[in-house]
Design an enzyme around this catalytic site. Sequence first.
Site, PDB file in Angstrom:
ATOM      1  N   TYR A 145       0.886  -1.257   0.116  1.00 18.68           N
ATOM      2  CA  TYR A 145      -0.128  -0.026  -0.026  1.00 18.68           C
ATOM      3  C   TYR A 145       0.853   1.170  -0.040  1.00 18.68           C
ATOM      4  O   TYR A 145       1.724   1.093   0.873  1.00 18.68           O
ATOM      5  CB  TYR A 145      -0.881   0.040   1.109  1.00 18.68           C
ATOM      6  CG  TYR A 145      -2.078  -0.831   1.138  1.00 18.68           C
ATOM      7  CD1 TYR A 145      -2.820  -0.889  -0.055  1.00 18.68           C
ATOM      8  CD2 TYR A 145      -2.647  -1.597   2.157  1.00 18.68           C
ATOM      9  CE1 TYR A 145      -3.914  -1.890  -0.130  1.00 18.68           C
ATOM     10  CE2 TYR A 145      -3.830  -2.563   1.921  1.00 18.68           C
ATOM     11  CZ  TYR A 145      -4.327  -2.616   0.900  1.00 18.68           C
ATOM     12  OH  TYR A 145      -5.456  -3.498   0.656  1.00 18.68           O
ATOM     13  N   HIS A 276     -10.675  -7.090  -5.372  1.00 18.44           N
ATOM     14  CA  HIS A 276     -10.562  -7.243  -3.867  1.00 18.44           C
ATOM     15  C   HIS A 276     -11.617  -7.909  -3.276  1.00 18.44           C
ATOM     16  O   HIS A 276     -12.120  -7.825  -1.911  1.00 18.44           O
ATOM     17  CB  HIS A 276     -10.521  -5.676  -3.422  1.00 18.44           C
ATOM     18  CG  HIS A 276      -9.594  -5.529  -2.385  1.00 18.44           C
ATOM     19  ND1 HIS A 276      -8.419  -4.504  -2.519  1.00 18.44           N
ATOM     20  CD2 HIS A 276      -9.597  -5.738  -1.149  1.00 18.44           C
ATOM     21  CE1 HIS A 276      -8.059  -4.729  -1.362  1.00 18.44           C
ATOM     22  NE2 HIS A 276      -8.846  -5.242  -0.411  1.00 18.44           N
TER      23      HIS A 276
HETATM   24  C1  FNR Z   1      -8.380  -8.418   1.707  1.00 14.86           C
HETATM   25  N1  FNR Z   1      -7.675  -8.081   0.610  1.00 14.86           N
HETATM   26  C2  FNR Z   1      -6.441  -7.243   0.422  1.00 14.86           C
HETATM   27  N2  FNR Z   1      -5.807  -6.836  -0.660  1.00 14.86           N
HETATM   28  C3  FNR Z   1      -4.648  -6.112  -0.483  1.00 14.86           C
HETATM   29  O1  FNR Z   1      -4.045  -5.928  -1.643  1.00 14.86           O
HETATM   30  N3  FNR Z   1      -4.070  -5.685   0.807  1.00 14.86           N
HETATM   31  C4  FNR Z   1      -4.831  -6.201   1.802  1.00 14.86           C
HETATM   32  O2  FNR Z   1      -3.937  -5.758   2.957  1.00 14.86           O
HETATM   33  C5  FNR Z   1      -5.892  -6.759   1.754  1.00 14.86           C
HETATM   34  N4  FNR Z   1      -6.545  -7.068   3.036  1.00 14.86           N
HETATM   35  C6  FNR Z   1      -7.761  -7.726   2.893  1.00 14.86           C
HETATM   36  C7  FNR Z   1      -8.200  -8.099   4.141  1.00 14.86           C
HETATM   37  C8  FNR Z   1      -9.272  -9.051   4.255  1.00 14.86           C
HETATM   38  C9  FNR Z   1     -10.077  -9.498   5.413  1.00 14.86           C
HETATM   39  C10 FNR Z   1      -9.944  -9.601   3.081  1.00 14.86           C
HETATM   40  C11 FNR Z   1     -10.782 -10.944   3.045  1.00 14.86           C
HETATM   41  C12 FNR Z   1      -9.131  -9.328   1.928  1.00 14.86           C
HETATM   42  C13 FNR Z   1      -7.992  -8.550  -0.519  1.00 14.86           C
HETATM   43  C14 FNR Z   1      -7.433  -9.952  -1.139  1.00 14.86           C
HETATM   44  O3  FNR Z   1      -5.856  -9.750  -1.213  1.00 14.86           O
HETATM   45  C15 FNR Z   1      -7.993 -10.635  -2.179  1.00 14.86           C
HETATM   46  O4  FNR Z   1      -7.921  -9.721  -3.329  1.00 14.86           O
HETATM   47  C16 FNR Z   1      -9.435 -10.927  -1.882  1.00 14.86           C
HETATM   48  O5  FNR Z   1      -9.569 -11.472  -0.645  1.00 14.86           O
HETATM   49  C17 FNR Z   1      -9.904 -12.362  -2.843  1.00 14.86           C
HETATM   50  O6  FNR Z   1     -11.123 -12.270  -2.759  1.00 14.86           O
HETATM   51  P1  FNR Z   1     -11.757 -13.819  -1.853  1.00 14.86           P
HETATM   52  O7  FNR Z   1     -10.793 -15.000  -2.173  1.00 14.86           O
HETATM   53  O8  FNR Z   1     -11.646 -13.243  -0.314  1.00 14.86           O
HETATM   54  O9  FNR Z   1     -13.148 -13.754  -2.429  1.00 14.86           O
END
Ligand code: FNR
Length: 382
Positions: A145, A276
């Site tokens: 990020y 996401h």
């Molecule tokens: C995420 N995701 C996410 N992506 C990212 O780039 N940095 C992050 O810190 C986070 N944090 C995060 C927290 C939580 C609780 C979730 C559920 C998701 C998104 C993650 O990388 C991914 O794109 C999605 O979770 C994929 O979808 P599914 O498998 O949860 O349906």
Amino acid sequence: LEIYLNGLNGVVPDLPMTYADLEARASAAMSPALLSYVAGGAGDEFTQRANAAAFGQWGLIPRMLRATGSRALSVDLFGMTLPSPLFLAPIGVIGLCAQDGHGDLATARAAARTGVPMVASTLMNDPLEAVAADLGDTPGLFQLYTPRDRDLAASLVQRAETAGYRGIVVTLDTWMLGWRPRDLSVANFPQLRGNALANYTSDPVFRASLAKPPEEDMPAATLQWATIFGNPLSWDDLPWLRSLTSLPLLLKGVCHPEDVRRARDLGVDGVYCSTHGGRQVNGGMTALDALPGVVEAADGMPVLFDSGVRSGADVVKALALGATAVGIGRPYAYGLALGGEDGIVHVLRSLLAETDLTMAIDGYPSIADLSPEALHRNAFRA
Ligand code: FNR
């Protein structure tokens, strides 16, 4: 086989064998605020549901008499040979899903036990160096990020390089937090408690930039976090991001072919097609629907994919549509909440076994055999 043999001795699995059961049992194990954070999505969660449901529009066409003893599941990614096409998507403050608050370390150890790579979030509860140590030889990528402070960004990337991460994944869709009614309803950010965000709050550049120690007070910490990472990047920032590292650079959240082409032109090494998990914005297209266009525009550049993957069949379909590797998010967060490190290993091994069986029985013995021609548009949608 292992499960059936145990069953003959009267031992049944103590961890769930379906995604629905995993979600239900993990949900019961989490506090309401933590559950809202992990399970919630944007708006009425249409996009979140659609991400998963989109796999139902495709069916793998069975082919007979092509059986082999084992399947070729390994993939090549930036010169690394990965044992399988799966990876663990970045999940910020997943630490809180573990009893001891160190879920990032548990995730890294589960990755090490299965050889499944981990994409480590900027927002980890433990420093990226500790996570890299627990990953051992299993590859990790670092998800950035991008903070407003360019020195802090450079420091995070430099630390990731030094710690042995094999690539930098820049997430582009989270410079504002989405409208997530479940989080809004509990009006609580459990993710900022305790050792939360120790990865960046322990960063030397971050510490040097502070007149006083990092905020312990919740509202103040929330504002601080939002100020640091509420950074709307533009294409003009790409050359600078590219200059930060000689590691492979990937952009996460890219769904439009035009964005893929632009990224390529600016020297990016790979794209990560994702919505996401439907957490950031509602009403958009599903990641699976975006995938073919992204793959075509990538023109051979690696394409990581996630959002809605819940089964081995889902993994196979994403591979057939051209994903280089397929990520999961919530499934492993639930595995962690329910069974710790072993819970994640269970989720990964189950998914890998189902992927392998799907390819075996449907007659696609290697990933190279999978292509869009292996898929049929289902007339019937469950
Ligand atoms: C995420 N995701 C996410 N992506 C990212 O780039 N940095 C992050 O810190 C986070 N944090 C995060 C927290 C939580 C609780 C979730 C559920 C998701 C998104 C993650 O990388 C991914 O794109 C999605 O979770 C994929 O979808 P599914 O498998 O949860 O349906």
